[in-house]
Scaffold this motif. Structure first.
Motif, PDB file in Angstrom:
ATOM      1  N   VAL A   1       0.840  -1.198   0.000  1.00 54.99           N
ATOM      2  CA  VAL A   1       0.000   0.000   0.000  1.00 54.99           C
ATOM      3  C   VAL A   1       0.877   1.250   0.000  1.00 54.99           C
ATOM      4  CG1 VAL A   1      -1.905  -1.151   1.197  1.00 54.99           C
ATOM      5  CG2 VAL A   1      -0.150   0.043   2.523  1.00 54.99           C
ATOM      6  N   HIS A   2       0.203   2.387  -0.178  1.00 53.68           N
ATOM      7  CA  HIS A   2       0.884   3.675  -0.144  1.00 53.68           C
ATOM      8  C   HIS A   2       1.057   4.129   1.311  1.00 53.68           C
ATOM      9  CE1 HIS A   2       0.692   4.117  -4.462  1.00 53.68           C
ATOM     10  NE2 HIS A   2      -0.597   3.847  -4.437  1.00 53.68           N
ATOM     11  N   PRO A   3       1.999   5.052   1.563  1.00 44.40           N
ATOM     12  CA  PRO A   3       2.300   5.459   2.942  1.00 44.40           C
ATOM     13  C   PRO A   3       1.100   5.962   3.734  1.00 44.40           C
ATOM     14  CG  PRO A   3       4.034   6.216   1.477  1.00 44.40           C
ATOM     15  CD  PRO A   3       2.955   5.648   0.605  1.00 44.40           C
ATOM     16  N   ASP A   4       0.174   6.709   3.080  1.00 43.20           N
ATOM     17  CA  ASP A   4      -0.950   7.251   3.846  1.00 43.20           C
ATOM     18  C   ASP A   4      -1.868   6.144   4.357  1.00 43.20           C
ATOM     19  OD1 ASP A   4      -1.715   6.629   1.259  1.00 43.20           O
ATOM     20  OD2 ASP A   4      -3.304   8.145   1.197  1.00 43.20           O
ATOM     21  N   LEU A   5      -2.103   5.116   3.522  1.00 45.28           N
ATOM     22  CA  LEU A   5      -2.929   4.000   3.967  1.00 45.28           C
ATOM     23  C   LEU A   5      -2.175   3.151   4.995  1.00 45.28           C
ATOM     24  CD1 LEU A   5      -5.495   2.371   3.836  1.00 45.28           C
ATOM     25  CD2 LEU A   5      -4.643   1.228   1.777  1.00 45.28           C
ATOM     26  N   ALA A   6      -0.868   3.038   4.826  1.00 50.54           N
ATOM     27  CA  ALA A   6      -0.067   2.299   5.814  1.00 50.54           C
ATOM     28  C   ALA A   6      -0.185   2.943   7.189  1.00 50.54           C
ATOM     29  CB  ALA A   6       1.394   2.243   5.367  1.00 50.54           C
TER      30      ALA A   6
END
Length: 472
Positions: A454-459
């Motif tokens: 996933v992308h950092p914001d979702l992580a």
């Protein structure tokens, strides 16, 4: 009771029908009156003779350039009657083609009954005046012709503003008047010490008034385009915030970029076998075979010697390509010299990159129109461009292989998470499927066990549900 035709047409088909219904008719006046009331901008584009100067390259390249000029003229609504090429080390500073060729050109114009001469290059104001004075018909250059085509094809408010700005920038140094007979006001002060009858200057001429009005209009257009840029940047920023990869389709004009966009996404945009059929960028959302979303943007086509006024006016549109994650460079495999088209597109992209002082996105070459291309040409292109993908957007050949290659080259989410998401937070699982890459999924009594990229914001949103022994 009358029967109604319930056939559904795409937006592109409607635009094509609308454009076809507004063709210029030979023999009827098609003067393009400019708002500046300057005589020079009244172009007649019905019966034309082409003229070019061969300064470098081979004779075949020179003839190909003149053939492209003929296609441009026909796209603008002209009937091409004849064409001349002059071999010179450089264009003549006075008449572009030299005094001897000017006499030959005048004879051709008289014999064919042409009303316009189109030169395959950008002429200086002096060259335009000298050439017109000798051939006795209107003379325009390649830049004015391309600007006229753009003016005919622009559809959106932004596209029309960009074309008008480019036209006015081209027009300013080429304004012509008739001297002091067009003075609008007296110079000096009547009865003053420094003036008097016969001593006052002509004041502001008609030419100066037009130039001032054009400069005011240019400033207004720049402000309008800047405000439109804010909207475009907002949309682009929203896509970036959502971590949606973007692909920009670039290439020579009439290479089949819009057809390829339709083949991949089913967008239904205008497709026409004409130069510069697409001026307004079209962005469509698509999904890779493994479920990752991305956007695909169709951009304006390039051409050899693309006027610098257009590059400047279409800066925001061209920035769509420079800001993409991947460039889909479409090449017309059926063109007489596709290698030169590749070089011309890369030259324009290089100018954009140097202006922005940023590296351009990676490039994926797509050789289109394989169904009509010569086998020898395709073999040569495969040798010169070994990583290229050969397709036929019209027939669909190779499109699936292209989609799979696109999916492989798009940037992937960089953070791998191993989480146990409660069932009441199902929206996080949905985001992982929509914006990330799910590697493994298992439904347990406690919730959904998920291993995903996933992308950092979702992580960060999933941080609270990381399982023991794993780390984000």
């Amino acid at each position: 009771m009358a029967e109604f035709d319930d056939t559904e047409f795409s937006q592109g088909e409607l635009e094509l029908e609308d454009r076809a219904s507004l063709r210029r008719v030979a023999g009827l006046s098609t003067e393009l009156d400019d708002v500046t009331e300057v005589e020079y901008r009244k172009l007649r584009l019905e019966r034309v003779v082409l003229v070019g100067v061969w300064t470098e390259g081979t004779a075949a390249q020179s003839e190909a350039s003149l053939e492209e000029l003929a296609r441009l003229a026909e796209t603008a609504g002209s009937q091409v009657l004849d064409g001349l090429v002059q071999r010179r080390s450089r264009p003549d500073s006075a008449t572009y083609i030299g005094s001897g060729k000017v006499r030959e050109l005048a004879d051709v114009v008289n014999a064919t009954g042409a009303d316009t001469v189109i030169c395959d290059g950008e002429l200086s104001p002096g060259q335009l005046r000298q050439l017109e004075a000798k051939v006795k018909v209107k003379v325009i250059d390649r830049t004015a012709l391309i600007l006229d085509i753009f003016a005919q094809h622009a559809r959106s408010r932004e596209g029309k503003a960009q074309v008008e700005l480019a036209q006015l920038q081209y027009l300013i140094p080429r304004l012509r008047g008739w001297g002091e007979s067009l003075s609008r006001q007296a110079g000096g002060r009547a009865g003053g010490a420094n003036g008097g009858v016969g001593l006052r200057g002509p004041g502001e001429t008609k030419l100066e008034t037009d130039r001032r009005r054009i400069n005011k209009r240019v400033a207004k257009l720049r402000r309008e385009i800047a405000s439109m840029d804010i909207i475009r940047e907002t949309k682009r920023g929203r896509r970036v915030a959502n971590e949606v990869p973007s692909v920009a389709i670039v290439g020579y004009t009439n290479a089949g970029k819009s057809s390829l966009l339709n083949a991949i996404t089913g967008a239904g945009v205008l497709v026409e076998d004409a130069l510069f059929a697409t001026l307004d960028p079209t962005t469509r959302r698509s999904v890779t075979p493994d479920g990752n979303a991305y956007t695909l943007t169709d951009t304006v086509g390039f051409v050899r010697h693309l006027p610098h006024q257009l590059v400047d006016a279409f800066r925001s549109t061209l920035d769509e390509a420079a800001d993409a994650d991947l460039l889909l460079h479409v090449v017309d495999g059926s063109a007489p010299a596709p290698e030169e088209q590749v070089r011309a597109v890369r030259d324009v992209l290089g100018d954009i990159g140097r202006r922005r002082s940023e590296p351009l996105p990676p490039e994926l070459i797509v050789i289109n129109k394989a169904d009509t291309a010569d086998e020898l040409t395709l073999a040569r292109l495969r040798h010169l461009l070994p990583d290229a993908i050969v397709v036929s957007a019209r027939q669909g050949t190779g499109v699936q292989a292209l989609i799979e290659e696109l999916a492989a080259r798009l940037p992937r989410p960089e953070v791998i998470v191993d989480v146990l998401v409660p069932y009441d937070r199902g929206e996080l699982v949905a985001r992982a499927h929509a914006d990330g890459e799910v590697l493994a999924e298992e439904h347990t009594p406690e919730g959904t066990r998920l291993r995903a990229r996933v992308h950092p914001d979702l992580a960060a949103a999933l941080q609270a549900y990381v399982t023991d022994g794993s780390a984000i």
